[in-house]
Write an enzyme that holds these catalytic residues in place. Structure first.
Site: not given
Ligand SMILES: *Cc1c(COP(=O)(O)O)cnc(C)c1O
Length: 360
Positions: A172, A102, A196
């Site tokens: 993030d 990521w 998540k």
């Molecule tokens: C799942 C995830 C993303 C992507 O998320 P989307 O909402 O599908 O764009 C980005 N960063 C991390 C750490 C993730 O776990």
């Protein structure tokens, strides 16, 4: 009807109590005679849902008053581009920490807009650790420092918040937000896709310090400009109303269950049990340096990859679903967010012991 223990990395399990409540309110929300999905986002009913969700999130995370909370669409991936567009200001460079898949995606997108200085990377280790903070090559002229506190695919998690001084720290937190208490005041901005550990897909949370608003590049699309949404309380256009409502139910559930302090204890206990099962049996392995093992996403491999299919099939028969690892890592991955009950982890640990015994 029987629900399985769903170890999916995302979209992931939601608390059963939340889904039940949503289903009770599905046809007629609080006597309005309509579902939340059918309400005007500018009507009194939805406005009350929206503001309560924000207030509850502020309570849960103890978000200081000088931070705005935005309820957006586009996923965390959209933020990868929005961040440089909004936060570079008159600077030309930003620092990024590379700890996994990521991070790499965020870096690739930022390179379209600025000089990216990868100030630290754990790629040489195969992303099984976090680079030592003492070795980070931070640039004092960077517009911001971006990092990924929990790498969802590698299962690597920071156990501290880096101190970047006056340079805003951007995180993030897609796969770790709400998993334990965090000092929001240490960050310039926190963002997370909801699917998540927050709620259903379609909602993205952005928590941003006031002084970082209003510096977007001229070319920034109106919809990607944080100020647009901050000025309009995330109602500049139609927000993802139903996802916002469900996230609000999750916030209520968290508050009723002791908040993030309690969640942190449970999450630590759940992940400790699972890592103990992996480390205690040489049939299983996890490559991540112990200190940096994720509380949320636990990848593990079997001694013999030829047994993977049998493991997945027999696990599924016990109601242990979606354990297949990410294609880049192989093996298994158990994502154990807030909504995964301790009983789910216990059942998995029990099954792992049985499977190792039968096949070891
Ligand atoms: C799942 C995830 C993303 C992507 O998320 P989307 O909402 O599908 O764009 C980005 N960063 C991390 C750490 C993730 O776990």
């Amino acid at each position: 009807m029987s629900r399985v223990f769903n170890f999916s990395a995302g979209p992931a399990m939601l608390p059963e109590a939340v889904i039940k409540k949503a289903s009770e309110e599905m046809l007629d929300w609080h006597g309005e005679g309509m579902s939340v999905m059918e309400m005007s986002h500018r009507g009194k009913a939805f406005m009350s849902i929206a503001s309560k969700a924000e207030a509850d999130l502020r309570t849960l995370m103890a978000i200081p008053d000088n931070y705005k909370v935005l309820f957006l669409q586009g996923g965390a991936s959209m933020q990868f581009g929005a961040i440089p567009l909004n936060l570079l200001g008159d600077k030309k460079t930003a620092d990024y920490i590379n700890t996994g898949m990521w991070s790499k995606k965020a870096i690739a997108e930022a390179k379209r807009y600025c000089d990216v200085n990868v100030a630290a990377s754990s790629e040489d280790s195969g992303f099984t650790t976090i680079p030592d903070f003492a070795d980070w090559k931070l640039n004092p002229d960077a517009a911001y420092v971006h990092y990924t506190p929990n790498e969802t695919i590698g299962g690597v998690e920071f156990d501290y918040i880096p101190d970047t001084g006056d340079v805003p720290l951007i995180a993030d937190m897609s796969s770790t937000i709400l998993s334990r208490p965090v000092d929001v005041s240490k960050f310039g901005m926190i963002y997370a896709g909801a699917q998540k550990n927050v709620g259903p897909a379609g909602l993205t949370l952005v928590i941003i310090r006031d002084d970082l608003l209003g510096h977007a590049a001229d070319i920034t699309p109106t919809m990607l400009n944080y100020k647009t949404h901050a000025d309009a309380d995330s109602m500049y256009n139609t927000p993802p109303t139903y996802s916002w409502y469900l996230a609000g139910l999750v916030f209520e559930w968290l508050l009723e269950n002791g908040g993030l302090e309690a969640m942190g204890k449970i999450n630590k206990s759940k992940s400790d049990k699972l890592y103990a099962a992996i480390d205690g049996n040489d049939f299983y392995a996890n490559p991540v340096e112990k200190r940096y093992r994720s509380w949320m996403n636990v990848p593990f491999t079997l001694k013999d990859a030829d047994l993977d299919a049998a493991f997945l099939e027999q696990a599924a028969a016990k109601g242990l679903a979606t354990l297949k690892g990410h294609r880049s890592v192989g093996g298994m991955r158990a994502s154990i967010y807030n909504a995964m009950p301790e009983a789910g982890v216990d059942t998995l640990v029990e099954f792992m012991a049985e499977f190792a015994k039968a096949n070891g």
